[in-house]
Design a protein around this motif. Structure first.
Motif, PDB file in Angstrom:
ATOM      1  N   LEU A 248       0.709  -0.936   0.074  1.00  0.00           N
ATOM      2  CA  LEU A 248      -0.092  -0.185   0.067  1.00  0.00           C
ATOM      3  C   LEU A 248       0.989   1.208   0.002  1.00  0.00           C
ATOM      4  CD1 LEU A 248      -2.640  -1.038   2.616  1.00  0.00           C
ATOM      5  CD2 LEU A 248      -3.006  -0.767   0.252  1.00  0.00           C
ATOM      6  N   LYS A 249       2.247   0.918   0.426  1.00  0.00           N
ATOM      7  CA  LYS A 249       2.932   2.262   0.297  1.00  0.00           C
ATOM      8  C   LYS A 249       2.601   3.224   1.666  1.00  0.00           C
ATOM      9  CE  LYS A 249       4.297   2.096  -4.581  1.00  0.00           C
ATOM     10  NZ  LYS A 249       4.439   2.914  -5.847  1.00  0.00           N
ATOM     11  N   ASN A 250       1.986   2.564   2.384  1.00  0.00           N
ATOM     12  CA  ASN A 250       1.413   3.260   3.604  1.00  0.00           C
ATOM     13  C   ASN A 250       0.364   4.431   3.515  1.00  0.00           C
ATOM     14  OD1 ASN A 250       2.411   2.304   6.138  1.00  0.00           O
ATOM     15  ND2 ASN A 250       4.263   3.776   6.102  1.00  0.00           N
ATOM     16  N   GLN A 251      -0.103   3.874   2.157  1.00  0.00           N
ATOM     17  CA  GLN A 251      -1.635   4.809   1.715  1.00  0.00           C
ATOM     18  C   GLN A 251      -2.579   4.054   1.695  1.00  0.00           C
ATOM     19  OE1 GLN A 251      -0.291   6.384  -2.320  1.00  0.00           O
ATOM     20  NE2 GLN A 251       1.771   6.849  -1.515  1.00  0.00           N
ATOM     21  N   GLY A 252      -3.641   4.530   2.408  1.00  0.00           N
ATOM     22  CA  GLY A 252      -4.835   3.688   2.754  1.00  0.00           C
ATOM     23  C   GLY A 252      -4.959   3.566   4.140  1.00  0.00           C
ATOM     24  N   LYS A 253      -5.594   2.321   4.381  1.00  0.00           N
ATOM     25  CA  LYS A 253      -5.895   1.822   5.707  1.00  0.00           C
ATOM     26  C   LYS A 253      -5.864   0.278   5.858  1.00  0.00           C
ATOM     27  CE  LYS A 253      -7.091   3.999   8.776  1.00  0.00           C
ATOM     28  NZ  LYS A 253      -6.566   4.560  10.027  1.00  0.00           N
ATOM     29  N   ILE A 254      -5.477  -0.312   6.764  1.00  0.00           N
ATOM     30  CA  ILE A 254      -5.271  -1.714   7.129  1.00  0.00           C
ATOM     31  C   ILE A 254      -5.831  -1.587   8.541  1.00  0.00           C
ATOM     32  CG2 ILE A 254      -3.978  -3.835   7.687  1.00  0.00           C
ATOM     33  CD1 ILE A 254      -1.597  -2.753   5.917  1.00  0.00           C
ATOM     34  N   PHE A 255      -6.968  -2.551   8.713  1.00  0.00           N
ATOM     35  CA  PHE A 255      -7.700  -2.792   9.900  1.00  0.00           C
ATOM     36  C   PHE A 255      -7.240  -4.063  10.433  1.00  0.00           C
ATOM     37  CE2 PHE A 255     -10.542  -0.010   7.496  1.00  0.00           C
ATOM     38  CZ  PHE A 255     -10.772   0.967   8.525  1.00  0.00           C
ATOM     39  N   ALA A 256      -6.426  -4.268  11.428  1.00  0.00           N
ATOM     40  CA  ALA A 256      -5.790  -5.736  11.816  1.00  0.00           C
ATOM     41  C   ALA A 256      -6.456  -6.109  13.121  1.00  0.00           C
ATOM     42  CB  ALA A 256      -4.217  -5.407  11.908  1.00  0.00           C
ATOM     43  N   PHE A 257      -6.872  -7.285  12.926  1.00  0.00           N
ATOM     44  CA  PHE A 257      -7.806  -7.763  14.259  1.00  0.00           C
ATOM     45  C   PHE A 257      -7.014  -9.142  14.787  1.00  0.00           C
ATOM     46  CE2 PHE A 257     -10.641  -5.899  11.669  1.00  0.00           C
ATOM     47  CZ  PHE A 257     -11.504  -5.128  12.419  1.00  0.00           C
ATOM     48  N   ASP A 258      -6.747  -9.177  16.242  1.00  0.00           N
ATOM     49  CA  ASP A 258      -6.254 -10.319  16.891  1.00  0.00           C
ATOM     50  C   ASP A 258      -6.856 -10.177  18.360  1.00  0.00           C
ATOM     51  OD1 ASP A 258      -4.129 -12.579  16.173  1.00  0.00           O
ATOM     52  OD2 ASP A 258      -4.349 -12.454  18.279  1.00  0.00           O
ATOM     53  N   GLN A 259      -7.369 -11.343  18.935  1.00  0.00           N
ATOM     54  CA  GLN A 259      -7.836 -11.433  20.288  1.00  0.00           C
ATOM     55  C   GLN A 259      -6.905 -11.774  21.550  1.00  0.00           C
ATOM     56  OE1 GLN A 259     -11.106 -13.948  20.768  1.00  0.00           O
ATOM     57  NE2 GLN A 259     -10.291 -15.862  19.484  1.00  0.00           N
ATOM     58  N   ASP A 260      -5.690 -11.969  20.965  1.00  0.00           N
ATOM     59  CA  ASP A 260      -4.376 -12.174  22.136  1.00  0.00           C
ATOM     60  C   ASP A 260      -3.915 -10.962  22.106  1.00  0.00           C
ATOM     61  OD1 ASP A 260      -2.057 -13.134  23.205  1.00  0.00           O
ATOM     62  OD2 ASP A 260      -2.576 -14.990  22.626  1.00  0.00           O
ATOM     63  N   ALA A 261      -4.162 -10.297  23.361  1.00  0.00           N
ATOM     64  CA  ALA A 261      -3.478  -9.091  23.835  1.00  0.00           C
ATOM     65  C   ALA A 261      -1.910  -9.296  23.585  1.00  0.00           C
ATOM     66  CB  ALA A 261      -3.890  -8.503  25.196  1.00  0.00           C
ATOM     67  N   LYS A 262      -1.163 -10.209  24.100  1.00  0.00           N
ATOM     68  CA  LYS A 262       0.124 -10.451  24.064  1.00  0.00           C
ATOM     69  C   LYS A 262       0.777 -10.498  22.694  1.00  0.00           C
ATOM     70  CE  LYS A 262       0.951 -12.389  28.881  1.00  0.00           C
ATOM     71  NZ  LYS A 262       1.515 -13.737  29.434  1.00  0.00           N
ATOM     72  N   ARG A 263       0.183 -11.274  21.964  1.00  0.00           N
ATOM     73  CA  ARG A 263       0.532 -11.172  20.446  1.00  0.00           C
ATOM     74  C   ARG A 263       0.247  -9.819  19.836  1.00  0.00           C
ATOM     75  NH1 ARG A 263       0.394 -15.900  17.589  1.00  0.00           N
ATOM     76  NH2 ARG A 263      -1.037 -15.225  16.056  1.00  0.00           N
ATOM     77  N   LEU A 264      -0.747  -9.132  20.156  1.00  0.00           N
ATOM     78  CA  LEU A 264      -0.922  -7.799  19.516  1.00  0.00           C
ATOM     79  C   LEU A 264      -0.010  -6.770  20.028  1.00  0.00           C
ATOM     80  CD1 LEU A 264      -3.608  -7.210  17.532  1.00  0.00           C
ATOM     81  CD2 LEU A 264      -4.569  -6.085  19.549  1.00  0.00           C
ATOM     82  N   ALA A 265       0.597  -6.947  21.202  1.00  0.00           N
ATOM     83  CA  ALA A 265       1.548  -6.013  21.500  1.00  0.00           C
ATOM     84  C   ALA A 265       2.845  -6.216  20.803  1.00  0.00           C
ATOM     85  CB  ALA A 265       1.811  -6.008  23.208  1.00  0.00           C
ATOM     86  N   SER A 266       2.932  -7.510  20.765  1.00  0.00           N
ATOM     87  CA  SER A 266       4.269  -7.870  19.929  1.00  0.00           C
ATOM     88  C   SER A 266       4.304  -7.498  18.577  1.00  0.00           C
ATOM     89  CB  SER A 266       4.599  -9.490  20.057  1.00  0.00           C
ATOM     90  OG  SER A 266       4.932  -9.812  21.359  1.00  0.00           O
ATOM     91  N   MET A 267       3.256  -7.576  18.061  1.00  0.00           N
ATOM     92  CA  MET A 267       2.691  -7.125  16.767  1.00  0.00           C
ATOM     93  C   MET A 267       2.971  -5.496  16.627  1.00  0.00           C
ATOM     94  SD  MET A 267      -0.657  -7.696  14.488  1.00  0.00           S
ATOM     95  CE  MET A 267      -1.038  -6.564  12.890  1.00  0.00           C
ATOM     96  N   ALA A 268       2.421  -4.961  17.493  1.00  0.00           N
ATOM     97  CA  ALA A 268       2.603  -3.510  17.437  1.00  0.00           C
ATOM     98  C   ALA A 268       4.175  -2.913  17.354  1.00  0.00           C
ATOM     99  CB  ALA A 268       1.935  -3.046  18.567  1.00  0.00           C
ATOM    100  N   THR A 269       5.040  -3.587  18.109  1.00  0.00           N
ATOM    101  CA  THR A 269       6.589  -3.480  18.258  1.00  0.00           C
ATOM    102  C   THR A 269       6.922  -3.646  16.567  1.00  0.00           C
ATOM    103  OG1 THR A 269       6.714  -3.756  20.550  1.00  0.00           O
ATOM    104  CG2 THR A 269       8.660  -4.104  19.159  1.00  0.00           C
ATOM    105  N   LEU A 270       6.736  -4.984  16.188  1.00  0.00           N
ATOM    106  CA  LEU A 270       7.172  -5.080  14.857  1.00  0.00           C
ATOM    107  C   LEU A 270       6.805  -4.260  14.017  1.00  0.00           C
ATOM    108  CD1 LEU A 270       6.878  -8.851  13.116  1.00  0.00           C
ATOM    109  CD2 LEU A 270       5.923  -6.784  11.934  1.00  0.00           C
ATOM    110  N   LEU A 271       5.456  -3.944  13.719  1.00  0.00           N
ATOM    111  CA  LEU A 271       5.103  -2.908  12.836  1.00  0.00           C
ATOM    112  C   LEU A 271       5.750  -1.153  12.953  1.00  0.00           C
ATOM    113  CD1 LEU A 271       1.067  -3.408  12.710  1.00  0.00           C
ATOM    114  CD2 LEU A 271       3.105  -4.453  11.339  1.00  0.00           C
ATOM    115  N   ALA A 272       5.803  -1.085  14.341  1.00  0.00           N
ATOM    116  CA  ALA A 272       6.465   0.117  14.503  1.00  0.00           C
ATOM    117  C   ALA A 272       8.033   0.216  13.850  1.00  0.00           C
ATOM    118  CB  ALA A 272       6.480   0.316  16.124  1.00  0.00           C
ATOM    119  N   ARG A 273       8.541  -1.079  14.275  1.00  0.00           N
ATOM    120  CA  ARG A 273      10.122  -1.070  13.893  1.00  0.00           C
ATOM    121  C   ARG A 273       9.944  -1.210  12.246  1.00  0.00           C
ATOM    122  NH1 ARG A 273      12.054  -6.079  16.228  1.00  0.00           N
ATOM    123  NH2 ARG A 273      11.327  -7.291  14.045  1.00  0.00           N
TER     124      ARG A 273
END
Length: 466
Positions: A248-273
């Motif tokens: 997407l070249k960071n243009q647009g929107k991704i709605f990402a879902f996961d119900q595991d809070a720990k996995r989601l926190a790790s994912m947030a770190t990965l996406l930020a990096r």
């Protein structure tokens, strides 16, 4: 000819765990049970050898009507068995057209293994199995750098760039500090299997993503154009989400879902990096997301990679010998969830294209789930034909299943994987363009091995090539 068809059906049944080999042979109603049992046993015994020969010879690419299990049985009898003799029917002349190429690939396999007899290819010794020979795939994160700069960085570190691979044979031959560009995905670098890049500065800074090739295909085949609204239904750990953001070249929107809070926190770190800025994370069960919610009224693309048995993951196969055989009870529970998730995704009113994928090799989680969802959609969606040159297709359990993709260490030098692309039957022109772009991925020309020195890749903290 009947014995080959019967043997192929038994092999397919064994692979999809419909029953034991002996039980399926006796249930086949084939008159000469002893002949059928011997043919299936020997074909299965040489299964990895036959997969390699068939893939390297390009047999399934050349003969579109030849299904993988039938091809395996026929090639066994042609190369390793008694030969066709008076058998083979209409398949005999077809296989004989490719006989020279198939024999050459078998000979090359014996040379690589350092053996002279066919039986020696089966020897159990210290040689690593197919799962341990899957190469190290590295996706260049185009949000932070470009393929050419990443290649130059590795060359300055003493790696030897071998150009774009022409096929699996080039990848199998990789050794030492040599690396290639993948022949299908233009942002994917390929290193020898045991290459460890976890401490590499470009990986630490998010310029590189360590991601198996098969795992890169779902986002590439979804092919959302920049500006699109995309839903990643079961998103953690986030490698596919970051790939979507790069497309997407960071243009647009991704709605990402996961119900595991720990996995989601790790994912947030990965996406930020990785420099992802277009993603909205939600700690939520995808099944609870309402298709009528106005926040998602522009979502035309959905990637659904739900929880699965993981039976195709090489790391699990190496660490847990029984990982490839989940219990029937677990398979039923997983398949029930997967089918609910896929059917739910198909109810989003603006959806035009969806990719369903698993890292499982089990039919119950793959073809069976897709077939049930398509039937439930009442003709609103169909399987899109994708990557016709890909050698490993879906099991022929229902009409159109050949449009699905399968992957394995033996046939594609990747982890075990399954991918299906579903598209709405009436597709607006704007989405048709994306569909056409993903129907046969055509990478741009490989960066050449240049003698002139390019400008150095910036230090990881300064985001080279951005």
């Amino acid at each position: 000819m009947a014995v080959y068809s019967a043997a192929a059906a038994v092999l397919a049944g064994v692979e999809s765990r419909q029953g034991s080999l002996k039980g399926l042979v006796y249930a086949s109603n084939f008159q000469n049970v002893k002949q059928l049992y011997a043919l299936v046993c020997e074909t299965q015994r040489y299964s990895a050898v036959l997969d390699a020969v068939i893939a390297n010879a390009g047999l399934l690419r050349a003969e579109k009507k030849l299904r993988p299990h039938l091809a395996k049985v026929l090639v066994y009898d042609l190369l390793l068995g008694k030969g066709f003799g008076g058998r083979g029917g209409r398949w005999k002349p077809l296989l004989e057209r490719h006989q020279a190429r198939l024999k050459a690939e078998l000979a090359r396999l014996k040379v690589r293994q350092g053996v002279s007899r066919n039986e020696d290819l089966l020897a159990v010794g210290p040689k690593p199995g197919p799962a341990s020979q899957v190469p190290r795939f590295v996706r260049v994160n185009t949000l932070k750098t470009c393929t050419e700069d990443a290649i130059d960085y590795f060359k300055r570190q003493g790696f030897s760039y071998q150009g774009q691979a022409s096929g699996l044979e080039d990848i199998r031959a990789l050794k030492g500090k040599c690396f290639l560009l993948d022949p299908l995905l233009p942002e994917l670098l390929v290193f020898p299997a045991q290459t460890d890049l976890h401490d590499h500065p470009l990986y630490q800074a998010g310029h590189l993503i360590l991601q198996d090739k098969a795992s890169c295909l779902p986002a590439a085949l979804l092919a959302p154009p920049p500006g699109s609204h995309v839903m990643d239904a079961c998103a953690a750990p986030g490698n596919k989400t970051s790939h979507l953001a790069a497309l997407l070249k960071n243009q647009g929107k991704i709605f990402a879902f996961d119900q595991d809070a720990k996995r989601l926190a790790s994912m947030a770190t990965l996406l930020a990096r990785a420099g992802v800025s277009c993603c909205e994370l939600a700690e939520q069960d995808f099944l609870a997301v309402s298709p009528s919610d106005q926040r998602y009224c522009q979502v035309q693309y959905i990637l659904l990679d739900p929880s699965c048995s993981g039976s195709g993951m090489p790391s699990r196969q190496l660490e847990e010998p029984e990982a490839g055989t989940p219990s029937p009870e677990r398979l039923r529970a997983l398949a029930a969830f997967q089918q609910r998730a896929l059917s739910h995704a198909l109810t989003f009113p603006t959806l035009q294209r969806l990719v369903y994928s698993t890292c499982s090799v089990c039919q119950e989680e793959n073809e069976d789930v897709v077939q049930a969802a398509l039937q439930q959609s009442s003709g609103a969606f169909r399987l899109a034909p994708i990557l016709p040159s890909w050698p490993h297709r879906g099991l022929g359990t229902f009409p159109g299943a050949e449009h699905c993709l399968r992957a394995s260490p033996e046939t594609t030098l990747t982890g075990g994987f399954f991918i299906a692309v579903l598209e709405r039957v009436e597709v607006p022109s704007s989405v048709s363009q994306a569909k056409a772009a993903a129907s046969e991925l055509t990478p741009s020309p490989a960066p050449k091995r240049r003698k002139r020195r390019r400008k150095a890749v910036a230090a990881p903290g300064t985001q080279p090539g951005k």
